[in-house]
Design a protein around this motif. Structure first.
Motif: not given
Length: 252
Positions: A8, A29, A34, A59, A84
């Protein structure tokens, strides 16, 4: 089997609304990052990239900024942090416009402007993310170079000289940021399919492919996978290097 990264991390890809940048955004991705899809003017195309990532279960968000503008870059990072968090992976792909002219016909201003803007954009986006990377003791920075920095071609003195300057810049940044856990590398594509259609016809592209050891021109996905390696954890002890993605057109 692909080594899929699912941590992530937040990745900023500049100039990601089309071509290599869009391919990089999608690959990162797909590996669990992200992704921030930066664009300068192509909002519709950037939104399409974001939508394609979302439909595949990833995302992403699109953020407008001209990466040659310090205030715009700072504003972009504020939006990213709010949505984010800190950027941990920077892929600087945005292409600064340049004159396609020979040495005989290009002016010193046309040449100098390209070199200055190339380094300026890299400097601004790098400065913007370094503090956040430093706070985490982790960072991946990947710059998109060009084989023209080492293999001159007619009319490409501005781009080739600018990308050579970028490669040198990257090595200095790599040396300075290494102790902070930040790696800095360059991916250097040769001719890329899908990006040559406007300039070369099919016969010309076939001749160019025949000059490579592999007998083919790289695709945007070929370049994106090389970028993804440098953007991930498997490259943790590699910094200050340049990876050619040109099918053996130029060999180190």
């Amino acid at each position: 089997m692909t080594n899929v990264q699912r941590d992530g991390r937040v990745a900023l890809v500049t100039g990601a609304s089309r071509g290599i940048g869009a391919a990089v955004a999608r690959v990162l991705a797909s590996r669990g990052m992200r992704v921030v899809v930066n664009y300068r003017s192509s909002r519709g195309e950037a939104d399409e990239v974001v939508a394609s990532i979302g439909s595949a279960g990833g995302r992403a968000m699109a953020v407008q900024a001209d990466v040659r503008d310090g205030a715009a870059v700072a504003g972009m990072l504020e939006q990213v942090r709010a949505a984010m968090g800190e950027v941990e992976v920077l892929v600087h792909n945005a292409l600064v416009p340049y004159a396609i002219k020979s040495f005989e016909t290009i002016s010193v201003d046309e040449l100098g402007s390209k070199v200055e803007q190339e380094v300026r954009a890299a400097f601004l986006v790098t400065k913007a993310v370094v503090a956040g990377m430093t706070s985490r003791g982790y960072g991946r920075i990947v710059y998109l170079g060009a084989v023209l920095s080492r293999r001159p071609d007619e009319g490409m003195i501005a781009l080739g000289t600018a990308k050579a300057a970028l490669s040198s810049f990257a090595r200095f940044v790599a040396q300075e940021l290494g102790p902070r856990g930040i790696t800095v590398n360059v991916v250097e594509p040769g001719p890329v399919s899908g990006l040559l259609h406007a300039a070369l016809d099919q016969q010309q592209q076939a001749r160019m492919a025949a000059q490579t050891a592999l007998g083919r021109i790289a695709s945007p996905d070929d370049v994106a996978r090389a970028v993804a390696f440098y953007a991930g954890d498997d490259s943790g002890c590699i910094t200050g290097t340049t990876a050619p993605v040109n099918g053996g057109l130029v060999m180190n």
